[in-house]
Enzyme design. Sequence first.
Site, PDB file in Angstrom:
ATOM      1  N   CYS A   1     -19.155 -25.118 -19.548  1.00  0.00           N
ATOM      2  CA  CYS A   1     -19.403 -26.866 -19.969  1.00  0.00           C
ATOM      3  C   CYS A   1     -18.248 -27.713 -18.869  1.00  0.00           C
ATOM      4  O   CYS A   1     -16.767 -26.416 -18.182  1.00  0.00           O
ATOM      5  CB  CYS A   1     -19.019 -26.623 -21.876  1.00  0.00           C
ATOM      6  SG  CYS A   1     -19.245 -29.009 -21.614  1.00  0.00           S
TER       7      CYS A   1
ATOM      8  N   LYS B   1     -27.502 -27.578 -30.051  1.00  0.00           N
ATOM      9  CA  LYS B   1     -26.139 -28.416 -30.107  1.00  0.00           C
ATOM     10  C   LYS B   1     -26.632 -29.502 -31.118  1.00  0.00           C
ATOM     11  O   LYS B   1     -26.528 -30.536 -30.425  1.00  0.00           O
ATOM     12  CB  LYS B   1     -25.103 -27.871 -29.049  1.00  0.00           C
ATOM     13  CG  LYS B   1     -24.231 -28.554 -29.119  1.00  0.00           C
ATOM     14  CD  LYS B   1     -23.323 -28.519 -27.678  1.00  0.00           C
ATOM     15  CE  LYS B   1     -21.858 -28.393 -28.099  1.00  0.00           C
ATOM     16  NZ  LYS B   1     -21.071 -28.018 -26.584  1.00  0.00           N
TER      17      LYS B   1
ATOM     18  N   ARG C   1     -11.995 -30.136 -30.544  1.00  0.00           N
ATOM     19  CA  ARG C   1     -11.520 -30.739 -29.033  1.00  0.00           C
ATOM     20  C   ARG C   1      -9.963 -31.383 -29.430  1.00  0.00           C
ATOM     21  O   ARG C   1      -9.601 -31.780 -27.676  1.00  0.00           O
ATOM     22  CB  ARG C   1     -12.374 -32.084 -29.803  1.00  0.00           C
ATOM     23  CG  ARG C   1     -13.655 -32.227 -29.601  1.00  0.00           C
ATOM     24  CD  ARG C   1     -15.051 -33.760 -29.607  1.00  0.00           C
ATOM     25  NE  ARG C   1     -15.991 -32.795 -29.658  1.00  0.00           N
ATOM     26  CZ  ARG C   1     -17.156 -34.077 -30.100  1.00  0.00           C
ATOM     27  NH1 ARG C   1     -16.354 -35.021 -29.860  1.00  0.00           N
ATOM     28  NH2 ARG C   1     -17.799 -33.008 -29.503  1.00  0.00           N
TER      29      ARG C   1
ATOM     30  N   LYS D   1     -25.803 -24.204 -33.827  1.00  0.00           N
ATOM     31  CA  LYS D   1     -24.153 -25.160 -33.738  1.00  0.00           C
ATOM     32  C   LYS D   1     -24.021 -26.156 -34.323  1.00  0.00           C
ATOM     33  O   LYS D   1     -24.758 -27.049 -33.639  1.00  0.00           O
ATOM     34  CB  LYS D   1     -23.059 -25.007 -32.232  1.00  0.00           C
ATOM     35  CG  LYS D   1     -22.074 -25.259 -32.528  1.00  0.00           C
ATOM     36  CD  LYS D   1     -21.316 -24.712 -30.728  1.00  0.00           C
ATOM     37  CE  LYS D   1     -20.171 -25.941 -30.751  1.00  0.00           C
ATOM     38  NZ  LYS D   1     -19.842 -26.354 -29.483  1.00  0.00           N
TER      39      LYS D   1
END
Length: 331
Positions: free
Chosen positions: A120, A201, A211, A254
């Site tokens: 990613c 997702k 995060r 997810k």
Amino acid sequence: MGFPEHRLRRLRKNENMRRMVRETHLSIDNLIMPLFVRPGKGIKQPIPSMPGNYQMSVDKLVEEVKILEGLGIPGIILFGIPDKKDEMGSDAYSEEGIIQKAIIAIKKEAQNILVITDVCMCEYTSHGHCGFVRRDEKTGHFDVDNDMTLELLVKESVSHVKAGADIVAPSDMMDGRVGAIRDGLDENGFEHIPIMAYSAKYSSGFYGPFREAAESTPGFGDRSSYQMDPHNANEALREVALDIEEGADIVMVKPALAYLDIIRMIKDKFNYPVAAYNVSGEFSVVKAAAEKGWIDEKRVALEILTGIKRAGADMILTYWAKDAAQWLKNK
Ligand code: PBG
């Protein structure tokens, strides 16, 4: 005729009886441990929002991976936190990138554990979005440029595998990424490397602690233009169908807990290996409640993992992997 009262209870009488008729078996074989790696030396910095998890430098990471290997955990998934982030997320596909260095070091010391990499851009871009962001000249809006991002994701995947990654796991949700990565790997002689696609997702509040851990909160906007709307189930089936068509070997759902129905639907419909990501927020809420003495962490964690398994997941990515491996061993 009345329902015979003892009919079901007969098989619950004691632990041995329960063991014999148990339908779901949670095993170490199902567990994948997520780990965070950052540049430096001798660093093992606790992540406050995820007790028991750390940002580690490569040397400390390798020590940890050897412990996980010793516990019999079959795989880890790596997340990188680079020193420098830029618009192109260049650390993601640099030979000197943090993930690349980590894989090389792990492969020297621990050969008996699979290294999965999260593919990613969000941890590497200065704005924290999952791809290359372009400003629309007409509207002035910023949007992720899907095609440009695909090129970067292919470069990132190939460079992870060159460093020694065993499985790549694209988590960005760009259209066409699985096919592009499959082609890119094949062209580079990596036909044997499986793709674990984050297929369904959802745009979720449960990613909050991650995060913070990965320092990847978007600087502006959110991810709802490329992550799924939590209200939708059929859409997940379409995403999975596309990813399988494009060459995904394992499909992922997810988060896991608010989406157990999705896991079950996907398992029933496609009969493919299914992974479920028991994400940071699902872990941290339990940790927090356990710290307050409100619930029994071990009991609740094993119940959660068993529930995800029962829903149809073959693999569970979970921050409890290390603890659960020990709990399951000593059961
Ligand atoms: C994206 C990625 C995320 C997670 C795994 N891969 C964050 C996101 O989509 O914002 C979240 C995992 C977690 O919350 O534990 N690289």
